[in-house]
Scaffold this motif. Structure first.
Motif, mmCIF file in Angstrom:
data_model
loop_
_atom_site.group_PDB
_atom_site.id
_atom_site.type_symbol
_atom_site.label_atom_id
_atom_site.label_comp_id
_atom_site.label_asym_id
_atom_site.label_seq_id
_atom_site.Cartn_x
_atom_site.Cartn_y
_atom_site.Cartn_z
ATOM 1 N N ASN A 247 -60.127 28.141 16.036
ATOM 2 C CA ASN A 247 -61.160 27.912 15.021
ATOM 3 C C ASN A 247 -62.062 29.136 14.858
ATOM 4 O O ASN A 247 -62.456 29.494 13.743
ATOM 5 C CB ASN A 247 -62.012 26.699 15.392
ATOM 6 N N MET A 248 -62.384 29.783 15.968
ATOM 7 C CA MET A 248 -63.218 30.985 15.906
ATOM 8 C C MET A 248 -62.519 32.097 15.135
ATOM 9 O O MET A 248 -63.135 32.785 14.308
ATOM 10 C CB MET A 248 -63.553 31.459 17.323
ATOM 11 N N VAL A 249 -61.228 32.270 15.383
ATOM 12 C CA VAL A 249 -60.457 33.272 14.642
ATOM 13 C C VAL A 249 -60.404 32.917 13.161
ATOM 14 O O VAL A 249 -60.496 33.797 12.289
ATOM 15 C CB VAL A 249 -59.035 33.394 15.231
ATOM 16 N N SER A 250 -60.276 31.624 12.851
ATOM 17 C CA SER A 250 -60.266 31.194 11.448
ATOM 18 C C SER A 250 -61.597 31.498 10.772
ATOM 19 O O SER A 250 -61.627 31.869 9.596
ATOM 20 C CB SER A 250 -59.973 29.692 11.367
ATOM 21 N N ILE A 251 -62.700 31.334 11.506
ATOM 22 C CA ILE A 251 -64.015 31.659 10.950
ATOM 23 C C ILE A 251 -64.089 33.142 10.612
ATOM 24 O O ILE A 251 -64.542 33.537 9.529
ATOM 25 C CB ILE A 251 -65.129 31.273 11.940
ATOM 26 N N LEU A 252 -63.628 33.977 11.536
ATOM 27 C CA LEU A 252 -63.649 35.411 11.286
ATOM 28 C C LEU A 252 -62.773 35.771 10.094
ATOM 29 O O LEU A 252 -63.166 36.566 9.228
ATOM 30 C CB LEU A 252 -63.189 36.167 12.533
ATOM 31 N N LEU A 287 -76.351 29.051 13.283
ATOM 32 C CA LEU A 287 -77.074 28.302 14.308
ATOM 33 C C LEU A 287 -76.157 27.293 14.986
ATOM 34 O O LEU A 287 -76.204 27.107 16.211
ATOM 35 C CB LEU A 287 -78.268 27.582 13.686
ATOM 36 N N ASP A 288 -75.313 26.637 14.193
ATOM 37 C CA ASP A 288 -74.376 25.660 14.753
ATOM 38 C C ASP A 288 -73.396 26.320 15.715
ATOM 39 O O ASP A 288 -73.088 25.780 16.784
ATOM 40 C CB ASP A 288 -73.613 24.962 13.627
ATOM 41 N N VAL A 339 -67.549 31.678 -7.305
ATOM 42 C CA VAL A 339 -66.583 30.656 -6.869
ATOM 43 C C VAL A 339 -66.073 30.973 -5.472
ATOM 44 O O VAL A 339 -65.937 30.093 -4.608
ATOM 45 C CB VAL A 339 -65.415 30.557 -7.872
ATOM 46 N N GLN A 340 -65.804 32.246 -5.233
ATOM 47 C CA GLN A 340 -65.308 32.692 -3.936
ATOM 48 C C GLN A 340 -66.321 32.406 -2.825
ATOM 49 O O GLN A 340 -65.957 31.927 -1.740
ATOM 50 C CB GLN A 340 -65.036 34.193 -4.058
ATOM 51 N N VAL A 341 -67.596 32.682 -3.085
ATOM 52 C CA VAL A 341 -68.639 32.439 -2.087
ATOM 53 C C VAL A 341 -68.745 30.949 -1.770
ATOM 54 O O VAL A 341 -68.867 30.550 -0.600
ATOM 55 C CB VAL A 341 -69.992 32.986 -2.585
ATOM 56 N N LEU A 342 -68.690 30.107 -2.801
ATOM 57 C CA LEU A 342 -68.776 28.656 -2.596
ATOM 58 C C LEU A 342 -67.593 28.154 -1.782
ATOM 59 O O LEU A 342 -67.751 27.364 -0.834
ATOM 60 C CB LEU A 342 -68.837 27.945 -3.946
ATOM 61 N N ARG A 343 -66.398 28.590 -2.140
ATOM 62 C CA ARG A 343 -65.206 28.155 -1.397
ATOM 63 C C ARG A 343 -65.273 28.597 0.057
ATOM 64 O O ARG A 343 -64.866 27.857 0.963
ATOM 65 C CB ARG A 343 -63.950 28.729 -2.060
ATOM 66 N N ARG A 344 -65.768 29.782 0.271
ATOM 67 C CA ARG A 344 -65.859 30.281 1.642
ATOM 68 C C ARG A 344 -66.826 29.436 2.463
ATOM 69 O O ARG A 344 -66.559 29.121 3.630
ATOM 70 C CB ARG A 344 -66.305 31.746 1.623
ATOM 71 N N LEU A 345 -67.951 29.070 1.888
ATOM 72 C CA LEU A 345 -68.922 28.254 2.620
ATOM 73 C C LEU A 345 -68.348 26.873 2.928
ATOM 74 O O LEU A 345 -68.548 26.341 4.028
ATOM 75 C CB LEU A 345 -70.211 28.121 1.814
ATOM 76 N N ARG A 346 -67.627 26.286 1.966
ATOM 77 C CA ARG A 346 -66.972 24.986 2.229
ATOM 78 C C ARG A 346 -65.987 25.115 3.377
ATOM 79 O O ARG A 346 -65.931 24.256 4.277
ATOM 80 C CB ARG A 346 -66.230 24.529 0.979
ATOM 81 N N ASN A 347 -65.193 26.159 3.343
ATOM 82 C CA ASN A 347 -64.176 26.349 4.374
ATOM 83 C C ASN A 347 -64.815 26.558 5.740
ATOM 84 O O ASN A 347 -64.373 25.993 6.747
ATOM 85 C CB ASN A 347 -63.300 27.551 4.000
ATOM 86 N N LEU A 348 -65.866 27.358 5.788
ATOM 87 C CA LEU A 348 -66.559 27.590 7.055
ATOM 88 C C LEU A 348 -67.159 26.299 7.600
ATOM 89 O O LEU A 348 -67.091 26.035 8.808
ATOM 90 C CB LEU A 348 -67.660 28.633 6.863
ATOM 91 N N ARG A 350 -66.098 23.284 7.125
ATOM 92 C CA ARG A 350 -65.001 22.442 7.633
ATOM 93 C C ARG A 350 -64.549 22.927 9.010
ATOM 94 O O ARG A 350 -64.332 22.121 9.928
ATOM 95 C CB ARG A 350 -63.838 22.487 6.639
ATOM 96 N N ILE A 351 -64.415 24.243 9.186
ATOM 97 C CA ILE A 351 -63.958 24.789 10.472
ATOM 98 C C ILE A 351 -64.988 24.528 11.568
ATOM 99 O O ILE A 351 -64.635 24.136 12.690
ATOM 100 C CB ILE A 351 -63.684 26.301 10.340
#
Length: 761
Positions: A247-252, A287-288, A339-348, A350-351
């Motif tokens: 999950n950490m690698v996915s965040i990066l 923070l999380d 759109v890219q920024v929003l999708r990235r925040l959603r993905n982060l 979820r991870i």
């Protein structure tokens, strides 16, 4: 720091503190047993010196069996070093020959990488501590045996310690990497603050990324070498750690999966609430991750998280508002960025949700067999040890040779300074002068001097300031009490903090190590505050010698920048090649799946199995290339910033290198963004295919002209932005690399220099 967790609390739950605790107890155990219970403090201190040599080598990282071999090798080398130094200590001529020779030999161990450097430094430290007073031949044997058994006792203690706390180090190493990820995410959040300076943000981000890469690699080495076996004791914990690591690698990957043009965002939507919500959302997620890191380190579950649902909903509302205003037609690139920024925040989000859940209950559906694949060994760091590496560097052009020569010359100067003291203290003979003063001066030199000038200068100041504070603290302690029990307790505490802080705060580490060494010698000989004054003067002399010797045969960072820039580009080239191959095989796989769904398969079962194997191999190769890109970029960035700390006269091609640093980062980020999109296409449109060919040619230093326009219909609009950015980055990298190669001059073949000259003309 991104996390609200206090830094002191982070430190106490980190593997730095655990490692310091293990090393401190293991090193001081001989003193405690022999001194406290049998009254032989002097023998205990000698044994502790042998244990110190092994403790320095006992650092996290690498396979457990390799670390055991390294510690056993350190015991053998340390014992030999003690014997040679002890025999030479009573003969001035032998000492003058032996010390510089050993300094040169063990400093050359830096060719074997970080672990080799630790072994060499440990042996040199033992040499320095052994030469503190002259010994007769009959004393040498006893001293050598005490040192040998001290090293052996530490090895046995460390092995037992690791067996009892078999997963604690893995957890805490992973937690440190998570804290670094939280810091990196917090730094990314600052880009969405229009009030922050972009250049300052980039400098901080690159420094944090370099530090994070090292900590991720340490976690990778630790977790992937302790994979779940599918059965047995501790498999539950290994599953949890592996899942959190993935999950950490996915965040990066999600954070660097695309290079956002923050200049465009600030120019177009600087006053928009969208930017505020993006900043706050990333801040909350950082923070999380900090909380999760703390819970991982102390084996607790994460039950409470800060929600970013409000920020995501608000960003969706803002995006819909822009869509109604016609932004997709008027300014498609800016809209695509939003759109890219929003999708990235959603993905982060979820991870991070999934990661938090793993601290409560580890997933039992993890495909263990996939991670037991031998191909995973390619993700691990390796340091080869071959005799040829040593002999091939015995030349003046080698930076390792030059460093070893500087250390050897500095040690000879230190011995000369020690002999001069006999002229000022008539009661001291030549041998006493060489041993009474030189060992501390040499110890200071060995601790301070590093292959790089900037690192040496930085550590010089830290060491000097830390030593002054340590001497002052020891002076106060000696004035307050002469109780040896208190001295022993202070030794344990000082050594614990000195070992724990060495990678975090060198100045504080020097402070506590100074207290430890002064107290150690207080058990061997009573000198009180006079010894403190001597040590302070010797430290000043050692710092001066180390700084002066740094100008002898220097290895300026500028000399290595061209090769590091080439390495960064080569890593990007491999990342590009493996990414395109992965995308191609993914399209073939998706096509086969669609054909099977349509009941018209064109592939046999054997062909499908072969394609699946090739796709798995391509995926692994691309992930390995991704890891190597981060490492190459980290090496490039670290060397660049070290160069900027060197004298201005020694800095070369600053603007070229700075631009190459940025453009390599852009290229790698856009490759990460484009490859998954290419993998999901049914087929690659002609315009995009031509652009991909042009980008590949440009990064290979070949002439190419990307098409003026590419397909942007439907989902292809999301692919258009990274392709344009890659085209621009590839052109700039080619131009700057040619300029850099031209400046490199004689290092290059003739044809390269002529080509570089034509490009600049």
């Amino acid at each position: 720091m991104a996390s609200p967790i206090p830094q002191l609390k982070q430190f106490l739950y980190s593997h730095y503190f655990l490692g310091g605790l293990r090393q401190s107890i293991g090193v001081l155990l001989p003193v405690i047993i022999l001194g406290r219970f049998f009254g032989h403090y002097d023998i205990g201190v000698i044994a502790s010196m042998g244990a110190t040599c092994v403790a320095i080598i006992d650092q996290p990282g690498g396979p457990r069996r390799y670390r055991n071999n390294e510690m056993l090798g350190g015991i053998a080398l340390g014992t030999l070093t003690v014997a040679l130094t002890g025999l030479a200590s009573s003969e001035p001529l032998l000492l003058v020959l032996c010390v510089p020779l050993l300094c040169f030999l063990y400093s050359m161990f830096s060719v074997f990488g970080r672990r080799g450097g630790l072994i060499g430094f440990a042996a040199l430290l033992l040499m320095t501590l052994t030469m503190r007073f002259p010994m007769q031949p009959q004393e040498v044997l006893a001293h050598t045996l005490y040192s040998f058994f001290g090293g052996l006792s530490y090895y046995l203690f460390s092995t037992l310690f690791r067996r009892l706390l078999w997963y604690r180090e893995e957890r805490q190493t992973l937690a440190v990497a998570l804290f670094a990820t939280a810091q990196y995410m917090e730094a990314r959040a600052q880009f969405y603050d229009p009030g922050s300076d972009l250049d300052d943000c980039y400098r901080r981000l690159i420094n944090l990324q370099s530090d994070m890469t090292d900590k991720h690699q340490a976690a990778r080495d630790m977790v992937l070498r302790e994979l779940p076996r599918g059965h047995g004791r501790g498999d539950y914990h290994r599953r949890a750690l592996l899942t959190i690591f993935l999950n950490m690698v996915s965040i990066l990957d999600s954070l660097v999966a695309t290079y956002t043009d923050y200049t465009v965002l600030r120019r177009q939507v600087a006053d928009s609430d969208f930017m505020v919500f993006a900043r706050d959302g990333l801040h909350k997620l950082s923070l999380d991750i900090g909380r999760i890191a703390m819970n991982v380190s102390r084996s607790s579950s994460t039950r409470r998280r800060a929600s970013v649902k409000a920020e995501i909903r608000a960003m969706e509302y803002e995006l819909e508002h822009y869509r109604r205003q016609g932004m997709p037609e008027k300014d498609p690139e800016t809209y695509a960025l939003l759109v890219q920024v929003l999708r990235r925040l959603r993905n982060l989000n979820r991870i991070v949700d999934h990661m938090a859940g793993q601290t409560h209950r580890a997933s039992q559906n993890l495909p263990v067999d996939q991670y037991l694949n031998k191909s995973l060994s390619r993700f691990l760091s390796r340091e080869d040890v071959r005799l040829g590496m040593l002999t091939s560097n015995l030349k003046l052009k080698s930076s390792h040779f030059r460093y070893a020569a500087r250390v050897s010359i500095a040690s000879m100067i230190a011995l000369g300074v020690g002999s001069l003291s006999s002229h000022f203290e008539a009661q001291l003979g030549l041998v006493s002068a060489l041993t009474a003063h030189s060992y501390w001066i040499i110890l200071t030199i060995l601790v301070i001097m590093k292959p790089g000038f900037a690192t040496t200068r930085q550590r010089n100041g830290w060491r000097l300031f830390g030593t002054v504070l340590g001497c002052a603290a020891a002076f106060v302690l000696f004035k307050l009490t002469d109780n040896r029990e208190i001295y022993l307790a202070a030794m344990l505490l000082a050594y614990l903090l000195g070992n724990s802080l060495v990678q975090l705060n060198f100045m504080l580490s020097a402070l506590f190590n100074t207290i430890f060494v002064i107290l150690s010698f207080q058990f061997l000989s009573t000198g009180g505050s006079f010894i403190i004054g001597e040590r302070l003067v010797d430290t000043l002399i050692g710092c001066a010698i180390a700084m002066a010797a740094s100008y002898l045969l220097p290895s300026w960072e500028a000399n290595a920048m061209t090769s590091l820039a080439r390495a960064a580009l080569a890593a990007n080239q491999e990342f590009w090649r493996t990414g395109l191959e992965f995308a191609r095989l993914s399209r073939l796989h998706n096509q086969g799946v669609k054909e099977r769904q349509d009941s018209a398969p064109a592939q046999t079962d054997a062909q499908r199995d072969q394609l699946d194997l090739e796709l798995m191999e391509a995926d692994t190769a691309w992930q390995v290339a991704n890891k190597n890109v981060h490492i190459a970029f980290s090496n490039f960035a670290s060397a660049f910033y070290r160069m900027m700390d060197e004298p201005v006269s020694r800095q070369r091609n600053v603007s070229l290198l700075n631009n190459l640093l940025i453009q390599n980062h852009v290229l790698a980020s856009q490759i990460s963004a484009a490859v998954p999109l290419l993998a999901n296409l049914t087929e690659v449109p002609p315009g995009i295919a031509q652009s991909l060919q042009a980008i590949g040619a440009l990064i290979q230093d070949q002439d190419a002209e990307p098409p003026a326009s590419i397909e942007t219909e439907g989902d292809l609009a999301m692919l258009a932005y990274p392709i344009r950015q890659m085209s621009k980055a590839a052109q700039l990298i080619r131009q700057d690399m040619r300029g850099l190669e031209y400046e490199a001059g004689p290092q290059l073949p003739t044809e390269h220099k002529s080509a570089a000259g034509q490009s600049t003309a």
